[in-house]
Motif scaffolding. Structure first.
Motif, short mmCIF file in Angstrom:
data_model
loop_
_atom_site.label_atom_id
_atom_site.label_comp_id
_atom_site.label_asym_id
_atom_site.label_seq_id
_atom_site.Cartn_x
_atom_site.Cartn_y
_atom_site.Cartn_z
N TYR A 227 0.32 8.74 -11.16
CA TYR A 227 -0.52 9.26 -10.08
C TYR A 227 -1.99 8.96 -10.35
CZ TYR A 227 -3.07 12.60 -7.21
OH TYR A 227 -3.97 13.18 -6.35
N TYR A 228 -2.43 9.19 -11.58
CA TYR A 228 -3.82 8.89 -11.94
C TYR A 228 -4.13 7.41 -11.78
CZ TYR A 228 -4.16 13.55 -14.11
OH TYR A 228 -4.18 14.90 -14.34
N LEU B 240 2.61 10.88 -2.16
CA LEU B 240 2.25 10.04 -3.30
C LEU B 240 2.76 10.62 -4.61
CD1 LEU B 240 0.78 7.70 -4.64
CD2 LEU B 240 -1.35 9.00 -4.44
N VAL B 241 2.54 11.91 -4.84
CA VAL B 241 2.98 12.48 -6.11
C VAL B 241 4.50 12.53 -6.20
CG1 VAL B 241 0.89 13.80 -6.57
CG2 VAL B 241 2.69 14.83 -5.19
N THR B 242 5.18 12.75 -5.07
CA THR B 242 6.64 12.72 -5.07
C THR B 242 7.14 11.32 -5.40
OG1 THR B 242 6.68 14.46 -3.38
CG2 THR B 242 8.71 13.25 -3.74
N ILE C 59 4.74 0.61 -1.56
CA ILE C 59 3.28 0.54 -1.53
C ILE C 59 2.71 0.79 -2.93
CG2 ILE C 59 1.19 1.63 -0.62
CD1 ILE C 59 2.80 2.24 1.93
N VAL C 60 3.22 1.83 -3.59
CA VAL C 60 2.73 2.17 -4.93
C VAL C 60 3.01 1.05 -5.92
CG1 VAL C 60 3.07 3.74 -6.88
CG2 VAL C 60 2.84 4.67 -4.58
N LEU C 61 4.19 0.46 -5.84
CA LEU C 61 4.53 -0.65 -6.73
C LEU C 61 3.58 -1.82 -6.54
CD1 LEU C 61 8.44 -0.62 -6.56
CD2 LEU C 61 7.02 -0.06 -8.55
#
Length: 242
Positions: free
Chosen positions: A49-50, A85-87, A140-142
């Motif tokens: 997350y950070y 996002l955190v999930t 998206i995060v990846l």
């Protein structure tokens, strides 16, 4: 076939919270406890997350100098709800650390944390929207992290540092750290281990520490603080630990 989620449509925000007092850090901690995740998995989710938030900040600061592709990627990430996002980071952490948890369980726990006064989530439109959002945000995060989701944590270094020190001269320390942490036959060793781990937990609350310092440096600092806090004599200096 469930419909695709448009994150820009405010009417379709299944991860919005009625519990405004819960922070992203608290969300990960509480969800991890309810999912019975090991501490390294919880810590991995926090660091991921950070990293995402840090990547967003860097992209925003670069502004017009960024390519069109990166600008679009940043805009998409900004559109993600914070709890989505955190999930997503929790789900990725489970995969990275090879801790199996069902997506349905992760969603149910998250929904319960976000809506503590409402009825449990049932399989229906709201659930499928949450699942679709989670799967979309994972991609998206990846992309933002460039698929670099491996996280090196201070915990293994704490184990190596304490075992490598000559402080416990004639004591054979078990290779199984979990047994050592719960073994009352060496209370001082156990106390240093547990307190050093607790200091790492505290470090997880501060993004600059976790993102700017190597895990081994964090581990050394935490072991040093644990030894000093317990007033334990350390006959070997830390630069000699190997």
């Amino acid at each position: 076939m469930s419909e695709q989620i448009d994150h820009k449509d405010s009417s379709l925000r299944p991860f919005e919270s009625s519990n405004s007092s819960i922070s992203p850090y608290q969300y990960i901690i509480l969800a991890g406890e309810k999912l019975k995740l090991p501490q390294p998995t919880i810590a991995t989710a926090i660091v991921l997350y950070y990293r995402v938030k840090n990547s967003q900040s860097q992209l925003s600061s670069q502004g017009r100098q960024e390519s069109k592709q990166l600008e679009q990627e940043n805009e998409t990430c900004d559109d993600l709800e914070v709890y989505l996002l955190v999930t997503t980071c929790i789900n990725l952490a489970c995969k990275t650390t090879e801790v199996s948890r069902k997506v349905r369980d992760i969603i149910n726990v998250g929904y319960r944390l976000l809506h503590p006064t409402e009825s449990p989530l049932r399989i229906g439109e709201a659930y499928w929207k949450m699942k679709d959002s989670l799967l979309s945000s994972e991609l998206i995060v990846l992309r933002i992290l460039r698929f670099e989701v491996d996280v090196e944590l201070p915990y293994p270094w704490i184990n190596k540092i304490i075992k490598g020190m000559c402080y416990w001269k004639d004591v054979e320390i078990e290779n199984d750290v979990d047994r050592l942490l719960h073994n009352d036959s060496h209370p001082m060793i156990q106390a240093v281990f547990q307190l050093a781990w607790a200091f790492v937990h505290d470090c997880l609350r501060t993004p600059p520490i976790m993102l700017s310092h190597p895990p081994i440096h964090i581990a050394l600092a935490c072991v040093h603080l644990a030894i000093r806090s317990l007033n334990v004599e350390n006959p070997q200096s830390f630069h000699e630990v190997g």
